[in-house]
Design a protein around this motif. Sequence first.
Motif, PDB file in Angstrom:
ATOM      1  N   LYS A 381       0.768  -1.218  -0.093  1.00 24.41           N
ATOM      2  CA  LYS A 381      -0.049   0.277   0.139  1.00 24.41           C
ATOM      3  C   LYS A 381       0.884   1.320  -0.009  1.00 24.41           C
ATOM      4  CE  LYS A 381      -3.950  -2.009   2.336  1.00 24.41           C
ATOM      5  NZ  LYS A 381      -4.846  -2.207   3.519  1.00 24.41           N
ATOM      6  N   PHE A 382       2.133   1.183   0.506  1.00 24.50           N
ATOM      7  CA  PHE A 382       2.983   2.329   0.404  1.00 24.50           C
ATOM      8  C   PHE A 382       4.065   2.494  -0.677  1.00 24.50           C
ATOM      9  CE2 PHE A 382       1.729   1.344   4.803  1.00 24.50           C
ATOM     10  CZ  PHE A 382       0.850   2.304   4.893  1.00 24.50           C
ATOM     11  N   LEU A 383       4.041   1.392  -1.706  1.00 23.36           N
ATOM     12  CA  LEU A 383       4.993   1.368  -2.494  1.00 23.36           C
ATOM     13  C   LEU A 383       4.874   2.395  -3.568  1.00 23.36           C
ATOM     14  CD1 LEU A 383       7.462  -0.935  -3.360  1.00 23.36           C
ATOM     15  CD2 LEU A 383       5.450  -1.910  -5.039  1.00 23.36           C
ATOM     16  N   GLU A 384       6.286   3.077  -3.877  1.00 28.17           N
ATOM     17  CA  GLU A 384       6.450   4.245  -4.711  1.00 28.17           C
ATOM     18  C   GLU A 384       7.359   3.814  -5.846  1.00 28.17           C
ATOM     19  OE1 GLU A 384       7.763   7.599  -2.476  1.00 28.17           O
ATOM     20  OE2 GLU A 384       5.808   7.912  -1.232  1.00 28.17           O
ATOM     21  N   THR A 385       8.419   2.777  -5.458  1.00 26.37           N
ATOM     22  CA  THR A 385       9.331   2.506  -6.593  1.00 26.37           C
ATOM     23  C   THR A 385       9.232   0.658  -6.673  1.00 26.37           C
ATOM     24  OG1 THR A 385      10.789   4.689  -6.159  1.00 26.37           O
ATOM     25  CG2 THR A 385      11.747   2.679  -7.199  1.00 26.37           C
ATOM     26  N   PRO A 400      -0.346  -0.997  -6.738  1.00 26.78           N
ATOM     27  CA  PRO A 400      -0.879  -0.191  -6.109  1.00 26.78           C
ATOM     28  C   PRO A 400      -0.907   1.107  -6.775  1.00 26.78           C
ATOM     29  CG  PRO A 400       1.326  -0.586  -5.206  1.00 26.78           C
ATOM     30  CD  PRO A 400       1.087  -1.682  -6.271  1.00 26.78           C
ATOM     31  N   ALA A 401      -1.757   1.862  -6.156  1.00 31.18           N
ATOM     32  CA  ALA A 401      -2.118   3.423  -6.698  1.00 31.18           C
ATOM     33  C   ALA A 401      -0.932   4.254  -6.299  1.00 31.18           C
ATOM     34  CB  ALA A 401      -3.427   3.864  -6.699  1.00 31.18           C
ATOM     35  N   THR A 402      -0.254   3.895  -5.514  1.00 29.49           N
ATOM     36  CA  THR A 402       0.822   4.909  -4.842  1.00 29.49           C
ATOM     37  C   THR A 402       2.014   4.780  -5.828  1.00 29.49           C
ATOM     38  OG1 THR A 402       1.466   2.998  -3.572  1.00 29.49           O
ATOM     39  CG2 THR A 402      -0.069   4.408  -2.457  1.00 29.49           C
ATOM     40  N   LEU A 403       2.156   4.072  -6.607  1.00 26.71           N
ATOM     41  CA  LEU A 403       3.389   3.953  -7.439  1.00 26.71           C
ATOM     42  C   LEU A 403       3.751   5.229  -8.105  1.00 26.71           C
ATOM     43  CD1 LEU A 403       5.064   1.227  -7.512  1.00 26.71           C
ATOM     44  CD2 LEU A 403       4.348   0.817  -9.852  1.00 26.71           C
ATOM     45  N   ALA A 427      -5.440   2.236 -12.068  1.00 24.61           N
ATOM     46  CA  ALA A 427      -4.981   3.419 -12.578  1.00 24.61           C
ATOM     47  C   ALA A 427      -3.583   3.881 -11.662  1.00 24.61           C
ATOM     48  CB  ALA A 427      -6.010   4.500 -12.517  1.00 24.61           C
ATOM     49  N   LEU A 428      -2.754   4.404 -12.242  1.00 25.57           N
ATOM     50  CA  LEU A 428      -1.652   4.807 -11.424  1.00 25.57           C
ATOM     51  C   LEU A 428      -1.379   6.422 -11.776  1.00 25.57           C
ATOM     52  CD1 LEU A 428       0.818   2.217 -12.907  1.00 25.57           C
ATOM     53  CD2 LEU A 428      -0.462   2.277 -10.791  1.00 25.57           C
TER      54      LEU A 428
END
Length: 583
Positions: A381-385, A400-403, A427-428
């Motif tokens: 849920k917190f993944l950005e990379t 996850p949408a946080t990417l 969706a991203l």
Amino acid sequence: MPSIMKKGSMKAKAKLSMKEQGLSASERGRQFYAQKDYESALEAFSEAVECSTEHLLLNALDNRAATLEKLDRLRAALRDARRMIEIMPKFAKGYLRCGKILQLSKHNDLAIQIYERGLKKVKISEDKTADQHRVILQDQHNKLRRAMNPKKTLDPLAYLPLELAVMVCKHLSMRDRVICLAVSRSWRHLLEHTPDLWTTLDTSYVKKGMSMKSLKIHLRRSKYTVDFARITIKAGFDTARMHFLTRCCKELRELRIEGVGMIGESLSEPIEDAKKLQILYVSDKTEVSLGTVQSCTRKCQSIVDMTCLRVKGSGTVLRQGAWPKNEHVKRLELHADKEGRFERRSQLDIIPLMHACPNLTSAILPQWRVMATVFDLEPWKFLETLDLTNTQITQFPKLPATLKHLTLADNPLLTIRSQEELLALTALPLLETFNCHTTALDAASVMHITSESILQGHLKKLYIGGRMNADDQTPVELEFPSSGTVEELSLACLHLTDRRALQVVGLFPNLRKLDLSNTKITGVAVKEFVGKGITSLKLNECDDISTDAIEWARGKGISVEYKFPSQVAGAQGFAARAAASGS
């Protein structure tokens, strides 16, 4: 005679008034000293000496010695100064007073000895007042030494205040600091009694194994406050040395392992004692097993950032349930060992990893043979990379949408097989970087994946080269996305002519960096790109561009990378890369 009696009467009245006001002996002494009534001050300070202990006694002796100096009773003043040193040898006041009195007595040789003795005994402290006294002590020592030998004093540290000398030493490498220990006594004393200079343990300069004795000496100099350690394989750190480091240095926050070789239990066993360790880094020349990595995440729950650039796992067996729960890890970078054929590469089951480290913001996992029955990464849920370069995945994962940064390069069989699968993707909207170089993703897939981030104005970097692209007759808007925020674009290894390349670049009005390596463009397109405001061009393996066009672009202040296969180690086109990955 009457005037003398009158003065005596006034002094008596002043003493009586001070006592009536409830002033302490020390306070009365300071007032008399300020009034230059040194006899009365001496009487008051003597009274203070009799009824004081510890720091109050030290101050009372110092005040009495100063008063005796004014009365030119230097022997008595010296006795008080020596008594100050006896009761508190680790404080600078006694040495300062004693040295001053000896200088007034014209005994400069003895004064310099007292100052040197004080510098050995008085440590640099976090207490600002105590540290200020030590700085004064160092300055007095330096001034007296220069006065005694004005022509022979060549030591630069003797002319600098302590803070500046320490600042200079901090700019030295660890190797140079060790060398400086042998320059002179004063340098050795300064270095050994400044713990801040030794809070980094760096063995990159050693030519042979570091003995336990040397390690203990370094840690003792730091007062066991080492917070950063760079350990090389050449230093020969076995389990015992590593245990000593992690047990003694409770503030250790970053540990780096570098050099050619392997590391295993000598890392995974001692790391349990590093309760505050936050960053663990193992270089690409140091092989570490996947089991060791998993053991480190289990034993050291404080780790926030773990990087291992050469991890050796199993090519045939997955260790079920081997990933321990660790909710503190935020960044994980694990590169699989590149040696051997692909079918023998180390396997990584990404789903158990995701459940074991649910709070990751960055997962960089290139070169693995990623195994996943259901490729659903939405629970991160917190993944950005996310980087899954060359993992031979064939199914596009649920994300996850946080990417913000997604790299799926060098996966030639990666595709989205149906419209239903495409529409089911998350969706991203926050996506800033998308890299699908050398994949089988078609134009519709790329445009769908990036559509929401382009709409929100977040997409900055787009790498979409190395794929099959349509001929020049297909409208460019149907094959490439259009974005006013993209600043860096890679179209490398695509079948592009000048006309088609210019059409594609026209979809990105704010483009600054462009990669057109291994395409069919010519110098005509290069001149057009310069006019569009592009500041950086990569044109490797572009056979149809003349060197004149390259030099012209560089003359306009454009950064141009222009090399050929003979100059680029391992340079391969799309077909060669696809063939190599499938072999």
